[in-house]
Scaffold this motif. Sequence first.
Motif, PDB file in Angstrom:
ATOM      1  N   GLU A  35       0.828  -1.208   0.000  1.00 34.57           N
ATOM      2  CA  GLU A  35       0.000   0.000   0.000  1.00 34.57           C
ATOM      3  C   GLU A  35       0.865   1.262   0.000  1.00 34.57           C
ATOM      4  OE1 GLU A  35      -3.832  -1.898   2.438  1.00 34.57           O
ATOM      5  OE2 GLU A  35      -2.498  -0.438   3.397  1.00 34.57           O
ATOM      6  N   GLU A  36       1.915   1.267   0.816  1.00 27.34           N
ATOM      7  CA  GLU A  36       2.789   2.439   0.880  1.00 27.34           C
ATOM      8  C   GLU A  36       3.496   2.683  -0.451  1.00 27.34           C
ATOM      9  OE1 GLU A  36       5.341   1.539   4.135  1.00 27.34           O
ATOM     10  OE2 GLU A  36       3.768   1.836   5.663  1.00 27.34           O
ATOM     11  N   ILE A  37       3.965   1.613  -1.082  1.00 28.07           N
ATOM     12  CA  ILE A  37       4.647   1.760  -2.371  1.00 28.07           C
ATOM     13  C   ILE A  37       3.664   2.265  -3.426  1.00 28.07           C
ATOM     14  CG2 ILE A  37       5.816   0.528  -4.228  1.00 28.07           C
ATOM     15  CD1 ILE A  37       6.928  -1.390  -2.062  1.00 28.07           C
ATOM     16  N   CYS A  38       2.457   1.704  -3.428  1.00 29.04           N
ATOM     17  CA  CYS A  38       1.452   2.147  -4.404  1.00 29.04           C
ATOM     18  C   CYS A  38       1.079   3.608  -4.170  1.00 29.04           C
ATOM     19  CB  CYS A  38       0.217   1.256  -4.325  1.00 29.04           C
ATOM     20  SG  CYS A  38       0.460  -0.408  -5.000  1.00 29.04           S
ATOM     21  N   ALA A  39       0.993   4.018  -2.911  1.00 26.07           N
ATOM     22  CA  ALA A  39       0.685   5.424  -2.615  1.00 26.07           C
ATOM     23  C   ALA A  39       1.780   6.336  -3.150  1.00 26.07           C
ATOM     24  CB  ALA A  39       0.523   5.608  -1.104  1.00 26.07           C
TER      25      ALA A  39
ATOM     26  N   ALA B  11       1.190   9.147  -6.094  1.00 28.67           N
ATOM     27  CA  ALA B  11       1.581  10.548  -5.867  1.00 28.67           C
ATOM     28  C   ALA B  11       2.593  11.015  -6.895  1.00 28.67           C
ATOM     29  CB  ALA B  11       2.143  10.695  -4.457  1.00 28.67           C
ATOM     30  N   ALA B  12       3.563  10.163  -7.223  1.00 30.97           N
ATOM     31  CA  ALA B  12       4.602  10.544  -8.184  1.00 30.97           C
ATOM     32  C   ALA B  12       4.024  10.755  -9.571  1.00 30.97           C
ATOM     33  CB  ALA B  12       5.686   9.472  -8.225  1.00 30.97           C
ATOM     34  N   ASP B  13       3.000   9.962  -9.929  1.00 30.89           N
ATOM     35  CA  ASP B  13       2.404  10.081 -11.260  1.00 30.89           C
ATOM     36  C   ASP B  13       1.405  11.236 -11.334  1.00 30.89           C
ATOM     37  OD1 ASP B  13       3.891   7.993 -12.155  1.00 30.89           O
ATOM     38  OD2 ASP B  13       2.276   6.520 -12.159  1.00 30.89           O
ATOM     39  N   GLY B  14       0.995  11.732 -10.162  1.00 31.40           N
ATOM     40  CA  GLY B  14       0.066  12.841 -10.142  1.00 31.40           C
ATOM     41  C   GLY B  14      -1.324  12.494 -10.633  1.00 31.40           C
ATOM     42  N   GLY B  15      -1.655  11.222 -10.617  1.00 33.72           N
ATOM     43  CA  GLY B  15      -2.967  10.795 -11.096  1.00 33.72           C
ATOM     44  C   GLY B  15      -3.876  10.390  -9.955  1.00 33.72           C
ATOM     45  N   GLY B  16      -4.972   9.759 -10.328  1.00 30.11           N
ATOM     46  CA  GLY B  16      -5.903   9.278  -9.332  1.00 30.11           C
ATOM     47  C   GLY B  16      -5.598   7.837  -8.973  1.00 30.11           C
ATOM     48  N   GLY B  17      -6.550   7.223  -8.309  1.00 30.04           N
ATOM     49  CA  GLY B  17      -6.383   5.833  -7.919  1.00 30.04           C
ATOM     50  C   GLY B  17      -6.254   5.689  -6.427  1.00 30.04           C
ATOM     51  N   ASP B  18      -6.872   4.673  -5.921  1.00 29.97           N
ATOM     52  CA  ASP B  18      -6.834   4.378  -4.488  1.00 29.97           C
ATOM     53  C   ASP B  18      -5.716   3.368  -4.243  1.00 29.97           C
ATOM     54  OD1 ASP B  18      -7.202   3.358  -1.919  1.00 29.97           O
ATOM     55  OD2 ASP B  18      -9.388   3.499  -2.023  1.00 29.97           O
ATOM     56  N   PRO B  19      -4.623   3.766  -3.578  1.00 31.47           N
ATOM     57  CA  PRO B  19      -3.498   2.846  -3.407  1.00 31.47           C
ATOM     58  C   PRO B  19      -3.854   1.604  -2.601  1.00 31.47           C
ATOM     59  CG  PRO B  19      -3.177   4.835  -2.107  1.00 31.47           C
ATOM     60  CD  PRO B  19      -4.335   5.098  -3.021  1.00 31.47           C
ATOM     61  N   VAL B  20      -4.817   1.723  -1.694  1.00 33.49           N
ATOM     62  CA  VAL B  20      -5.224   0.551  -0.905  1.00 33.49           C
ATOM     63  C   VAL B  20      -5.867  -0.492  -1.813  1.00 33.49           C
ATOM     64  CG1 VAL B  20      -6.773  -0.260   0.912  1.00 33.49           C
ATOM     65  CG2 VAL B  20      -5.459   1.844   1.235  1.00 33.49           C
ATOM     66  N   ARG B  21      -6.740  -0.040  -2.700  1.00 34.09           N
ATOM     67  CA  ARG B  21      -7.404  -0.983  -3.602  1.00 34.09           C
ATOM     68  C   ARG B  21      -6.452  -1.509  -4.671  1.00 34.09           C
ATOM     69  NH1 ARG B  21     -13.035   2.464  -3.937  1.00 34.09           N
ATOM     70  NH2 ARG B  21     -14.008   1.541  -2.084  1.00 34.09           N
ATOM     71  N   ILE B  22      -5.557  -0.650  -5.140  1.00 33.21           N
ATOM     72  CA  ILE B  22      -4.561  -1.126  -6.107  1.00 33.21           C
ATOM     73  C   ILE B  22      -3.693  -2.211  -5.474  1.00 33.21           C
ATOM     74  CG2 ILE B  22      -2.536  -0.494  -7.474  1.00 33.21           C
ATOM     75  CD1 ILE B  22      -3.806   2.312  -7.785  1.00 33.21           C
ATOM     76  N   ALA B  23      -3.240  -1.973  -4.256  1.00 39.68           N
ATOM     77  CA  ALA B  23      -2.428  -2.972  -3.547  1.00 39.68           C
ATOM     78  C   ALA B  23      -3.209  -4.265  -3.349  1.00 39.68           C
ATOM     79  CB  ALA B  23      -1.980  -2.410  -2.206  1.00 39.68           C
ATOM     80  N   ARG B  24      -4.483  -4.130  -3.031  1.00 37.65           N
ATOM     81  CA  ARG B  24      -5.322  -5.316  -2.825  1.00 37.65           C
ATOM     82  C   ARG B  24      -5.424  -6.127  -4.107  1.00 37.65           C
ATOM     83  NH1 ARG B  24     -10.750  -3.356  -1.015  1.00 37.65           N
ATOM     84  NH2 ARG B  24      -9.532  -2.777   0.825  1.00 37.65           N
TER      85      ARG B  24
ATOM     86  N   ALA C  29      -1.491  -2.059 -15.616  1.00 35.04           N
ATOM     87  CA  ALA C  29      -2.808  -1.451 -15.801  1.00 35.04           C
ATOM     88  C   ALA C  29      -2.956  -0.191 -14.948  1.00 35.04           C
ATOM     89  CB  ALA C  29      -3.898  -2.456 -15.448  1.00 35.04           C
ATOM     90  N   PHE C  30      -2.295  -0.171 -13.802  1.00 33.86           N
ATOM     91  CA  PHE C  30      -2.377   0.984 -12.905  1.00 33.86           C
ATOM     92  C   PHE C  30      -1.209   1.946 -13.080  1.00 33.86           C
ATOM     93  CE2 PHE C  30      -4.742  -2.416 -10.719  1.00 33.86           C
ATOM     94  CZ  PHE C  30      -5.977  -1.782 -10.590  1.00 33.86           C
ATOM     95  N   PHE C  31      -0.049   1.410 -13.449  1.00 35.25           N
ATOM     96  CA  PHE C  31       1.153   2.234 -13.549  1.00 35.25           C
ATOM     97  C   PHE C  31       1.836   1.996 -14.897  1.00 35.25           C
ATOM     98  CE2 PHE C  31       0.757   0.974  -8.973  1.00 35.25           C
ATOM     99  CZ  PHE C  31       0.281   2.201  -8.510  1.00 35.25           C
ATOM    100  N   PRO C  32       1.171   2.372 -15.997  1.00 34.18           N
ATOM    101  CA  PRO C  32       1.701   2.047 -17.331  1.00 34.18           C
ATOM    102  C   PRO C  32       3.014   2.741 -17.663  1.00 34.18           C
ATOM    103  CG  PRO C  32      -0.198   3.533 -17.490  1.00 34.18           C
ATOM    104  CD  PRO C  32      -0.129   3.060 -16.064  1.00 34.18           C
ATOM    105  N   ARG C  33       3.319   3.854 -16.994  1.00 37.76           N
ATOM    106  CA  ARG C  33       4.603   4.525 -17.233  1.00 37.76           C
ATOM    107  C   ARG C  33       5.777   3.701 -16.706  1.00 37.76           C
ATOM    108  NH1 ARG C  33       4.629   9.885 -14.254  1.00 37.76           N
ATOM    109  NH2 ARG C  33       6.808   9.754 -14.929  1.00 37.76           N
ATOM    110  N   HIS C  34       5.499   2.824 -15.771  1.00 31.03           N
ATOM    111  CA  HIS C  34       6.570   2.131 -15.057  1.00 31.03           C
ATOM    112  C   HIS C  34       6.684   0.635 -15.375  1.00 31.03           C
ATOM    113  CE1 HIS C  34       6.975   5.733 -12.583  1.00 31.03           C
ATOM    114  NE2 HIS C  34       5.661   5.717 -12.434  1.00 31.03           N
ATOM    115  N   PHE C  35       5.564   0.006 -15.779  1.00 28.16           N
ATOM    116  CA  PHE C  35       5.563  -1.450 -15.911  1.00 28.16           C
ATOM    117  C   PHE C  35       4.990  -1.906 -17.241  1.00 28.16           C
ATOM    118  CE2 PHE C  35       5.457  -0.700 -11.329  1.00 28.16           C
ATOM    119  CZ  PHE C  35       6.466  -1.547 -10.895  1.00 28.16           C
ATOM    120  N   ASP C  36       5.515  -3.039 -17.706  1.00 23.89           N
ATOM    121  CA  ASP C  36       4.867  -3.820 -18.742  1.00 23.89           C
ATOM    122  C   ASP C  36       4.852  -5.265 -18.260  1.00 23.89           C
ATOM    123  OD1 ASP C  36       7.424  -4.903 -19.196  1.00 23.89           O
ATOM    124  OD2 ASP C  36       7.788  -3.701 -20.994  1.00 23.89           O
TER     125      ASP C  36
END
Length: 227
Positions: A149-153, A157-170, A205-212
């Motif tokens: 959750e902390e990493i996703c948050a 924040a770094a991407d400046g977009g939306g998204g709930d880090p708790v749900r993304i982590a889940r 899907a959540f962090f396309p700038r960083h992952f494939d």
Amino acid sequence: MDDTGDIAKPDATPRKQSRAARRQQLIEATIDTIAAQGYARTTLTDVARQAGISHGLVNFHFETKERLLTETLQYLAEEYRQNWTAALAAAGPSPAEKLDAVLRADFDPRICTKARLSAWCAFWGEAQCRPMYQALCGSNDNDYTRTIEEICAQLVAADGGGGDPVRIARLLRITTEGVWLDMMTMTDPYDAAEAMRTTFICAAAFFPRHFDENGLVGGGRSDVAPA
């Protein structure tokens, strides 16, 4: 394994080394037996046969089936915790590098083996195991969840977009657990490399700038050995 749940380290004396090695052998035999027969059908006699030693020696080291199964779960939980925390400690400083390391750790060939995944599925699936699992693994699970959750948050924040880090982590955790189950239960299961790619597609899907599908964009690997 000592009374705190930590993996026991061999003592300096040959006798103590032999005792520690024997307990390790029995825990590994228990993992293999649970993987083959399931939690409920595993007996001390089965474990002794798998380890190639007498039933009496199993009784000497663990006394009861319940204690043997409890210490086996403790061992698996500590092995898992040490694996992902070591991967995180060795990761680069950016949140993307940290997330890559933690997700990749679940497919480390030392952790992601057929026997270990089957044993985890058995401990998860047996209703009678759940109180024991929560008591032994609940704090480790909470630490892992908070870390993701902390990493996703940080990434949100770094991407400046939306998204709930708790749900993304889940969703990332559910994806990892889901591909582990697929590898054990599907008629035609895929291997660890494909499971890891599936997990990284979720991250992308959540962090396309960083992952494939291979992990970090420009730095991912797909050379995971199958379990």
